[in-house]
Design a protein around this motif. Structure first.
Motif, PDB file in Angstrom:
ATOM      1  N   ARG A  19       0.826  -1.206   0.000  1.00 27.68           N
ATOM      2  CA  ARG A  19       0.000   0.000   0.000  1.00 27.68           C
ATOM      3  C   ARG A  19       0.867   1.266   0.000  1.00 27.68           C
ATOM      4  O   ARG A  19       0.603   2.211  -0.742  1.00 27.68           O
ATOM      5  N   VAL A  20       1.904   1.283   0.830  1.00 29.72           N
ATOM      6  CA  VAL A  20       2.804   2.441   0.886  1.00 29.72           C
ATOM      7  C   VAL A  20       3.486   2.661  -0.469  1.00 29.72           C
ATOM      8  O   VAL A  20       3.558   3.792  -0.964  1.00 29.72           O
ATOM      9  N   VAL A  21       3.965   1.581  -1.083  1.00 32.30           N
ATOM     10  CA  VAL A  21       4.622   1.695  -2.389  1.00 32.30           C
ATOM     11  C   VAL A  21       3.651   2.239  -3.425  1.00 32.30           C
ATOM     12  O   VAL A  21       3.985   3.149  -4.205  1.00 32.30           O
ATOM     13  N   THR A  24       2.747   5.967  -2.736  1.00 29.23           N
ATOM     14  CA  THR A  24       3.913   6.798  -3.046  1.00 29.23           C
ATOM     15  C   THR A  24       4.086   6.952  -4.552  1.00 29.23           C
ATOM     16  O   THR A  24       4.314   8.060  -5.054  1.00 29.23           O
ATOM     17  N   MET A  25       3.964   5.840  -5.264  1.00 30.60           N
ATOM     18  CA  MET A  25       4.090   5.896  -6.728  1.00 30.60           C
ATOM     19  C   MET A  25       2.963   6.720  -7.350  1.00 30.60           C
ATOM     20  O   MET A  25       3.171   7.437  -8.323  1.00 30.60           O
ATOM     21  N   SER A  26       1.768   6.622  -6.787  1.00 31.56           N
ATOM     22  CA  SER A  26       0.634   7.386  -7.282  1.00 31.56           C
ATOM     23  C   SER A  26       0.906   8.887  -7.203  1.00 31.56           C
ATOM     24  O   SER A  26       0.709   9.630  -8.171  1.00 31.56           O
ATOM     25  N   ALA A  56      -3.994  12.048 -13.479  1.00 30.79           N
ATOM     26  CA  ALA A  56      -5.061  11.695 -12.539  1.00 30.79           C
ATOM     27  C   ALA A  56      -5.542  10.264 -12.764  1.00 30.79           C
ATOM     28  O   ALA A  56      -5.795   9.532 -11.798  1.00 30.79           O
ATOM     29  N   LEU A  57      -5.633   9.838 -14.005  1.00 29.93           N
ATOM     30  CA  LEU A  57      -6.071   8.481 -14.320  1.00 29.93           C
ATOM     31  C   LEU A  57      -5.086   7.440 -13.778  1.00 29.93           C
ATOM     32  O   LEU A  57      -5.480   6.478 -13.110  1.00 29.93           O
ATOM     33  N   LEU A  58      -3.798   7.631 -14.050  1.00 29.51           N
ATOM     34  CA  LEU A  58      -2.786   6.697 -13.560  1.00 29.51           C
ATOM     35  C   LEU A  58      -2.742   6.674 -12.030  1.00 29.51           C
ATOM     36  O   LEU A  58      -2.639   5.611 -11.417  1.00 29.51           O
ATOM     37  N   SER A  59      -2.844   7.834 -11.417  1.00 31.49           N
ATOM     38  CA  SER A  59      -2.849   7.902  -9.953  1.00 31.49           C
ATOM     39  C   SER A  59      -4.079   7.215  -9.381  1.00 31.49           C
ATOM     40  O   SER A  59      -3.996   6.526  -8.362  1.00 31.49           O
ATOM     41  N   GLY A  60      -5.216   7.388 -10.034  1.00 30.78           N
ATOM     42  CA  GLY A  60      -6.443   6.730  -9.580  1.00 30.78           C
ATOM     43  C   GLY A  60      -6.355   5.224  -9.663  1.00 30.78           C
ATOM     44  O   GLY A  60      -6.830   4.509  -8.760  1.00 30.78           O
ATOM     45  N   ILE A  61      -5.740   4.715 -10.724  1.00 30.36           N
ATOM     46  CA  ILE A  61      -5.565   3.265 -10.865  1.00 30.36           C
ATOM     47  C   ILE A  61      -4.681   2.730  -9.744  1.00 30.36           C
ATOM     48  O   ILE A  61      -4.987   1.701  -9.129  1.00 30.36           O
ATOM     49  N   LEU A  62      -3.589   3.415  -9.456  1.00 34.33           N
ATOM     50  CA  LEU A  62      -2.712   2.980  -8.369  1.00 34.33           C
ATOM     51  C   LEU A  62      -3.416   3.070  -7.012  1.00 34.33           C
ATOM     52  O   LEU A  62      -3.220   2.217  -6.146  1.00 34.33           O
ATOM     53  N   LEU A  65      -5.557   0.049  -6.682  1.00 35.80           N
ATOM     54  CA  LEU A  65      -4.747  -1.127  -6.374  1.00 35.80           C
ATOM     55  C   LEU A  65      -4.328  -1.167  -4.902  1.00 35.80           C
ATOM     56  O   LEU A  65      -4.023  -2.230  -4.369  1.00 35.80           O
ATOM     57  N   SER A  66      -4.317  -0.012  -4.238  1.00 38.74           N
ATOM     58  CA  SER A  66      -3.928   0.038  -2.822  1.00 38.74           C
ATOM     59  C   SER A  66      -5.126  -0.144  -1.885  1.00 38.74           C
ATOM     60  O   SER A  66      -4.960  -0.161  -0.677  1.00 38.74           O
ATOM     61  N   ARG A  67      -6.307  -0.335  -2.427  1.00 40.32           N
ATOM     62  CA  ARG A  67      -7.548  -0.410  -1.655  1.00 40.32           C
ATOM     63  C   ARG A  67      -7.782  -1.708  -0.880  1.00 40.32           C
ATOM     64  O   ARG A  67      -8.427  -1.685   0.166  1.00 40.32           O
TER      65      ARG A  67
END
Length: 151
Positions: A19-21, A24-26, A56-62, A65-67
């Motif tokens: 989740r942290v990774v 952070t990447m987002s 925003a799209l790429l950050s939202g996908i990440l 994935l952290s959910r």
């Protein structure tokens, strides 16, 4: 081999390091793409907006994935995967499985199906995932159908 400790309820299991990774990447991807959009002088307003939209799209996908997480309480378990959430009563869980090579825990359910539980995954933190799987198994054994059959 020692018996797994039954945790105090309510308890939440989630892949903390993963989740942290991901978060952070987002943030990093959003910042880098946004800075590039601002620094490129030849971009028009529409092109700049498309950079921000892509960031925003790429950050939202990440973020999606952290959910994943698993929340266990007195009544049962809530399994939150990437896009779906499912609530299970303790009696519905027959077995908690984390076999060598599995990407995450699987729950064998009373309706004959198996439910993936992405909230416990051995990817980055194998020992923590094994510990969490054992704790969830101990809870399911003490509160589920096995407890009703032996009582």
């Amino acid at each position: 081999m020692s018996q797994a400790q039954t945790p105090v309820l309510p308890v939440t299991f989630r892949p903390g390091r993963t989740r942290v990774v991901l978060i952070t990447m987002s943030v990093a991807i959003f910042v880098v793409i946004s800075v590039v959009a601002v620094l490129l002088e030849r971009l028009g307003p529409g092109e700049r907006a498309s950079f921000f939209f892509t960031a925003a799209l790429l950050s939202g996908i990440l973020a999606l994935l952290s959910r994943p997480k698993v929340v266990a309480d007195d009544e049962g378990v809530t399994v939150v995967n990437i896009t779906r959430t499912r609530r299970l009563a303790w009696a519905e869980i027959l077995k908690v499985n984390l076999r060598p090579g599995d990407p995450w825990v699987f729950l064998d359910l009373s309706d004959g199906t198996s439910l993936p539980v992405l909230g416990i995954q051995p990817g980055i933190a194998k020992e923590a995932a094994i510990r969490d799987a054992r704790a969830l198994r101990a809870l399911a054994d003490s509160r589920g159908t096995g407890a009703e059959q032996t009582a």
